[in-house]
Design an enzyme around this catalytic site. Structure first.
Site, PDB file in Angstrom:
ATOM      1  N   HIS A 107       0.831  -1.010   0.723  1.00  0.00           N
ATOM      2  CA  HIS A 107       0.051   0.370   0.090  1.00  0.00           C
ATOM      3  C   HIS A 107       0.920   1.232   0.199  1.00  0.00           C
ATOM      4  CE1 HIS A 107       0.659   0.655   4.442  1.00  0.00           C
ATOM      5  NE2 HIS A 107       0.653  -0.232   4.403  1.00  0.00           N
TER       6      HIS A 107
ATOM      7  N   CYS B 175       2.014  -5.098   6.502  1.00  0.00           N
ATOM      8  CA  CYS B 175       2.224  -4.795   5.836  1.00  0.00           C
ATOM      9  C   CYS B 175       3.565  -4.464   5.080  1.00  0.00           C
ATOM     10  CB  CYS B 175       1.636  -4.350   5.421  1.00  0.00           C
ATOM     11  SG  CYS B 175      -0.568  -4.862   5.924  1.00  0.00           S
TER      12      CYS B 175
END
Length: 248
Positions: free
Chosen positions: A206, A222
């Site tokens: 992301h 992440c």
């Protein structure tokens, strides 16, 4: 190799991962390694690749003049749904700038490869090349590795903190049903959702506006890229793209 039991965290561990917290566009020409090597002579004060101070933010007396191609890659993006400011390049080591590099891999063209220890993400290309992006890895990022796929893509995603995170940080209660997209959203301008088969691994690739975090172990999991970089990567990879996470 598939995601290991150790890598796919369940229960309380999954709440850590899910947090991920702390149209037509101009095609930007990317500097090649050869061009990067020429910058010191062409632009005077710009350091050669690999010669930048370990901590550029505190290097005394450093006068920075950034190459035009780099400034264009990391320009402001007022055309976005939420206008994105230009990256403060003084907060990122130039080794993490997006660039085409020589890269040999047994993976097929179009595979995403995350080099966790070195904080790079590669998108394999033809002729032994790859697009390389600098990344920030979650503090828990070192616990996962293997092969999976991008099952979903989302522009300006909503972020939903898990219940366990809300319990630790009651101020997040207002986002129990989702934090609206925007510049302050932890997932940034784009998100790629990583699945193993039909199962969500709870990991994401992301965006972020926190330039200082690139090259560091940050957040609750992440893989994060600068917003300008995740927008570029998002435009290059379709749903179904293979992703490989390397630990060493």
């Amino acid at each position: 190799m598939q995601f290991t039991r150790r890598s796919f965290l369940i229960g309380a561990g999954s709440s850590i991962l899910a947090g991920c917290s702390t149209g037509n566009r101009e095609r930007i020409p990317y500097p090649t390694p050869e061009q990067m090597a020429r910058y010191p002579s062409e632009y005077g004060t710009y350091p050669a690749q690999g010669a930048y101070p370990a901590n550029p933010r505190t290097a005394p007396g450093t006068v920075r003049r950034y190459p035009p191609d780099v400034l264009r890659m990391y320009r402001a993006m007022p055309e976005e749904r939420f206008p994105i400011p230009a990256v403060d390049l003084s907060k990122i080591n130039p080794r993490y700038y997006r660039q085409i590099v020589n890269y040999s891999s047994p993976e097929t063209i179009g595979t995403i490869i995350v080099d966790t220890p070195n904080r790079f993400l590669y998108l394999t290309m033809e002729n032994g090349k790859a697009m390389r992006y600098g990344v920030g890895i979650g503090r828990d990022g070192f616990s996962w590795g293997g092969k999976a796929r991008i099952a979903r893509k989302k522009e300006w995603p909503t972020w939903t903190p898990p219940s366990e995170m809300i319990a630790r940080e009651p101020d997040l209660e207002k986002y129990r049903n989702g934090m609206p997209p925007g510049l302050d959203n932890p997932l940034g301008a784009r998100a790629l959702y990583i699945f193993e088969g039909n199962r969500d691994t709870l990991y994401r690739v992301h965006g972020t506006a926190e330039a200082w975090s690139i090259g560091n172990a940050v957040s609750s999991g992440c893989v994060r890229l600068l917003n300008q970089d995740i927008i570029d990567l998002y435009s290059r990879v379709p749903v179904g793209t293979r992703i490989v996470v390397l630990q060493s």
